[in-house]
Design an enzyme around this catalytic site. Structure first.
Site, PDB file in Angstrom:
ATOM      1  N   GLU A 218      51.335  43.559  45.553  1.00 52.14           N
ATOM      2  CA  GLU A 218      50.130  42.735  45.605  1.00 52.14           C
ATOM      3  C   GLU A 218      50.360  41.379  46.240  1.00 52.14           C
ATOM      4  O   GLU A 218      49.497  40.877  46.959  1.00 52.14           O
ATOM      5  CB  GLU A 218      49.596  42.542  44.174  1.00 52.14           C
ATOM      6  CG  GLU A 218      48.282  41.800  44.083  1.00 52.14           C
ATOM      7  CD  GLU A 218      47.150  42.520  44.783  1.00 52.14           C
ATOM      8  OE1 GLU A 218      46.377  41.835  45.495  1.00 52.14           O
ATOM      9  OE2 GLU A 218      47.025  43.746  44.654  1.00 52.14           O
ATOM     10  N   GLU A 219      51.509  40.771  45.997  1.00 48.14           N
ATOM     11  CA  GLU A 219      51.702  39.387  46.409  1.00 48.14           C
ATOM     12  C   GLU A 219      52.847  39.157  47.393  1.00 48.14           C
ATOM     13  O   GLU A 219      52.892  38.121  48.039  1.00 48.14           O
ATOM     14  CB  GLU A 219      51.941  38.497  45.178  1.00 48.14           C
ATOM     15  CG  GLU A 219      50.901  38.642  44.081  1.00 48.14           C
ATOM     16  CD  GLU A 219      49.487  38.285  44.519  1.00 48.14           C
ATOM     17  OE1 GLU A 219      49.303  37.826  45.664  1.00 48.14           O
ATOM     18  OE2 GLU A 219      48.559  38.481  43.719  1.00 48.14           O
ATOM     19  N   SER A 617      36.164  36.067  46.303  1.00 49.46           N
ATOM     20  CA  SER A 617      37.519  36.023  45.769  1.00 49.46           C
ATOM     21  C   SER A 617      37.923  34.558  45.572  1.00 49.46           C
ATOM     22  O   SER A 617      37.279  33.852  44.795  1.00 49.46           O
ATOM     23  CB  SER A 617      38.475  36.774  46.697  1.00 49.46           C
ATOM     24  OG  SER A 617      39.680  37.063  46.042  1.00 49.46           O
ATOM     25  N   ASP A 692      36.798  46.107  39.175  1.00 45.22           N
ATOM     26  CA  ASP A 692      37.735  45.279  39.934  1.00 45.22           C
ATOM     27  C   ASP A 692      39.092  45.256  39.237  1.00 45.22           C
ATOM     28  O   ASP A 692      39.208  44.822  38.096  1.00 45.22           O
ATOM     29  CB  ASP A 692      37.171  43.860  40.058  1.00 45.22           C
ATOM     30  CG  ASP A 692      37.861  43.035  41.134  1.00 45.22           C
ATOM     31  OD1 ASP A 692      39.049  43.289  41.400  1.00 45.22           O
ATOM     32  OD2 ASP A 692      37.209  42.136  41.697  1.00 45.22           O
ATOM     33  N   HIS A 724      37.327  45.293  44.022  1.00 53.02           N
ATOM     34  CA  HIS A 724      37.242  43.973  44.632  1.00 53.02           C
ATOM     35  C   HIS A 724      36.542  44.006  45.990  1.00 53.02           C
ATOM     36  O   HIS A 724      36.128  42.977  46.501  1.00 53.02           O
ATOM     37  CB  HIS A 724      38.658  43.403  44.780  1.00 53.02           C
ATOM     38  CG  HIS A 724      38.710  41.922  44.951  1.00 53.02           C
ATOM     39  ND1 HIS A 724      38.215  41.042  44.022  1.00 53.02           N
ATOM     40  CD2 HIS A 724      39.201  41.144  45.956  1.00 53.02           C
ATOM     41  CE1 HIS A 724      38.408  39.804  44.427  1.00 53.02           C
ATOM     42  NE2 HIS A 724      38.999  39.838  45.603  1.00 53.02           N
TER      43      HIS A 724
END
Length: 752
Positions: A218-219, A617, A692, A724
């Site tokens: 994810e990051e 977001s 989400d 999302h």
């Protein structure tokens, strides 16, 4: 989530980057209700107004074939695999998904992985992998693993069950590895033996082999958890145990019911997964653990094998993301030493990158922000040589021709708003050669030998087009010219196309902030409503000089001025510009957007009472913070999927910018969006997908409860079953029509 512009991602561009000339069918496009009048319905329908929208362009290892994924004319989200033989000059469909698709529902693990790759709405073939002999391509489709030959044959890998993740051919093309049931499996690509698990069967369901943990995907933009050695005899394999990671019950509220998922989610301040790295033979033998150091609370950033297979390079990032160590690991013993260290500036962070290449001579081309801007360096024999410099940034290391000593990269040397592709010689790096046209915003990829370029470019009235070029940038052939001629989907609207204009507005401290604006044909003396779009968070920009997309044009066609501004904290302006948000999210970005609104209101063609703002977001978070901080400035605000409480978000993203909430709780309290909701006086529309898995719905439910408890009026629109993205031909139309009806009801709209 690697936070980014949701509007750009789901609507403005309306397509991936690459396009090509092959056709898999045609679709009838109904004539617009009024000649040249672009509607929201048409923006989200098929075929895409961008024209053909293939993705994943690759050149075969031998350089002969060009392959890509092309969407169908009647469904822009469904992709087949096409190939172009550069020798014969002919295109052919290598894999027709309609003939081979089983229609099998994807596993929950693959669905979530696709969400983290930002391809959750794509169907058909979404990835593929060339075999080293350039004769076959590995194609995952509906959970099946297929080997497609260039002769038209397609063979399913024996022994696969449909639950395989991250399949990857070995460098020699003889073996295939994949993840299944939390273990790593290897199978001969020729199908002569059954798959074999090469990692242990663990009793605890929290232990995974061969996968990237949640925050890595994810990051950290790392989707893989295993890496082949060049000779295909050994692998580096990640093992992670998420037993210590907190469990959150995520509700996916759908139209036909609610499903709940107990998900191990590393919320800010909580425990991360326990990650280790192991080296083993292709049959699982001779397994040794890599020494990653005494500190176990680290991130495994990147893993690479040296070209000769004698070293494994591991990038180790501390939890605070202020220090990155490059480790050189002995693949036989797992012993490691620190090759070099990157240290973040004070009150800043390390931006982990994939812009590096290990060369055959043992040297390294490396991207670093050590001088305050992202530039390329060469590390050789323990010494550093800076290859590029100046108050601009290298955005991508495109390729390296080692034989010629030539490095190709993308950057903002000529224009921060329009990227170009450049080349330099390692012998004389100060002589930088531009390979692309200044009239376009350009990106590029390259074959592994650094000799063939694939350039993708766009301009204000030119949707993305791509071409094949040699290493000097000379165009050899169009992959897709995508000319907006009579047959192009955008042709009926071209005459009414409104150009984007650009400029700068000073921030409170005088820093120039770039803006983009598109206006309708303006009548003298008339004042117009403004639809401002913002994102505002790190690692993203919304202002660029390329194709702005059909959605922006449809908004302008409704009678709005379309406006976007990149505030401090965003990308491509250097470390100091980005680091203004360190431990201060929701402050400087808000003030910069205020400067944009005040500038707009001073223009004689703007109706100062009808300036609205919209964000998704991080941008949704910004909308709430902007209305809280400056009541009366914006006529209305729209917040889609906003973060409202940063303690609900994950460790890697949140702590990178705000620190650990256990250490700096006051920073989190100030950055949150729940403390000052009572100060909101302007109309607010809150939108959220009720399934989400990224910015979980609890962010909005907390905001809803807080505002209701304070009797603060607002409106909301919820989307059952949507994540999302909240995207799809009819759903996207519904979302944006809801937004514009909201603006009209509250006196901020155009009435169209």
């Amino acid at each position: 989530m690697r936070f980014r512009s949701a509007l750009l991602a789901t609507a403005l561009l309306c397509a991936p980057a690459f396009v090509h000339a092959a056709s898999s069918g045609t679709a009838t496009v109904s004539a617009p209700a009024q000649p040249g009048r672009l509607t929201l319905e048409r923006v989200f329908a098929s075929p895409s107004l961008n024209g053909p929208s293939p993705r994943g362009v690759q050149v075969s290892p031998d350089g002969r074939y060009l392959t890509l994924l092309k969407n169908r004319a009647d469904d822009r989200e469904r992709f087949d695999l096409w190939g172009f033989d550069r020798k014969s000059g002919k295109w052919s469909m290598l894999v027709d998904l309609l003939k081979l698709s089983s229609g099998r529902v994807l596993s929950e693990a693959e669905k979530m992985q696709r969400e983290r790759q930002r391809i959750g709405d794509l169907k058909g073939i979404v990835s593929y992998d060339w075999a080293s002999d350039s004769k076959t391509v590995l194609v995952p489709l509906d959970g099946d693993l297929l080997l497609a030959g260039l002769d038209g044959t397609v063979r399913k890998i024996a022994g696969t069950t449909g639950d395989e993740l991250n399949p990857r051919l070995g460098p020699q093309g003889d073996l295939l590895a994949f993840v299944r049931d939390r273990r790593l499996w290897v199978v001969p690509a020729n199908g002569k033996a059954a798959p074999r698990a090469i990692t242990p069967e663990e009793s605890a369901a929290t232990i995974h082999w061969g996968e990237a943990e949640f925050v890595a995907q994810e990051e950290l933009a790392r989707m893989s958890g295993f890496w082949w050695a060049p000779d295909e005899k050994r692998l580096a394999v990640e093992r992670f145990d998420e037993a210590a990671v907190g469990v959150v019950t995520r509700a996916a509220i759908g139209a036909d019911g609610t499903r709940t998922y107990d998900q191990r989610y590393p919320a800010a301040g909580g425990a991360n997964a326990d990650v280790s790295l192991w080296l083993m033979d292709a049959d699982g033998g001779h397994r040794v653990q890599v020494d990653l150091g005494a500190d176990k609370d680290i991130y495994l950033g990147r893993v690479d094998w040296a070209h000769d297979g004698k070293t494994v390079y591991v990038q180790r990032l501390n939890r605070a993301q202020t220090r990155l160590d490059m480790l050189a690991v002995d693949p036989a013993t797992g012993a490691a030493r620190v090759l070099f260290t990157e240290q973040a500036r004070d009150k800043s962070w390390i931006n982990l990158s994939s812009n590096y290449r290990f060369l055959d001579d043992g040297s390294l081309i490396w991207w670093s922000e050590r001088d305050g801007f992202g530039h390329l360096y060469r590390f050789k024999n323990g010494q550093w040589q800076q290859l590029t410099k100046g108050d601009w940034v290298v955005t991508d290391l495109v390729g390296v021709d080692q034989k010629a000593g030539r490095v190709v990269f993308a950057g903002t040397k000529d224009d921060v708003l329009a990227g170009q592709v450049y080349a330099l010689s390692l012998k004389a790096p100060e002589k930088i050669e531009r390979l692309t046209d200044l009239g376009f915003d350009n990106k590029a990829s390259m074959d592994g030998k650094g000799q063939t370029l694939i350039v993708t470019r766009s301009a204000d009235a030119q949707p993305p087009q791509s071409y094949l070029a040699d290493a000097t940038g000379k165009r050899l052939a169009w992959i897709e010219e995508n000319k907006v001629d009579a047959g192009h989907p955008y042709a009926p609207y071209l005459a009414a196309h409104r150009p984007a204009t650009f400029g700068t507005i000073p921030a409170a401290d005088g820093t120039p902030l770039h803006y983009m604006m598109i206006t309708p044909p303006m009548e003298p003396g008339k004042r117009y409503p403004v639809f401002t779009y913002h994102y505002g968070g790190p690692t993203a920009n919304v202002v660029h000089e390329g194709w702005q997309g059909a959605l922006a044009q449809a908004i302008v066609a409704k009678g709005y001025i379309y406006f976007a501004l990149d505030n401090r904290g965003s990308e491509h302006r250097g470390v100091d510009f980005a680091s203004k948000i360190w431990h201060a999210m929701g402050t400087v970005e808000v003030e910069d957007q205020l400067a944009g609104a005040q500038w707009l209101k001073s223009q004689p063609y703007v109706d100062p009472k009808r300036v609205s703002t919209f964000g998704w977001s991080y941008g949704g978070y910004m909308t709430v913070k902007m209305l809280e901080a400056h009541p009366g400035v914006w006529a209305a605000g729209i917040a889609v999927a906003p973060v409202t409480k940063w303690e609900l978000y994950d460790t890697a993203y949140t702590e990178r910018y705000l620190g650990n909430p256990k250490q700096v709780p006051e920073v989190y309290k100030a950055a949150g969006a729940l403390e000052r909701t009572g100060q909101i006086r302007d109309p607010l529309l809150l939108v959220h997908g009720m399934a989400d898995d990224n910015v979980v719905f609890e962010n909005s439910s907390a905001l809803i409860a807080k505002m209701q408890g304070e009797a603060v009026p607002f409106e909301m629109m919820l989307y059952p079953g949507y994540t999302h993205r909240i995207s799809g031909p009819k759903v996207s139309q519904h979302l944006y029509e809801t937004m514009f009806r909201f603006l009209d009801r509250n006196g901020a709209g155009s009435g169209k």
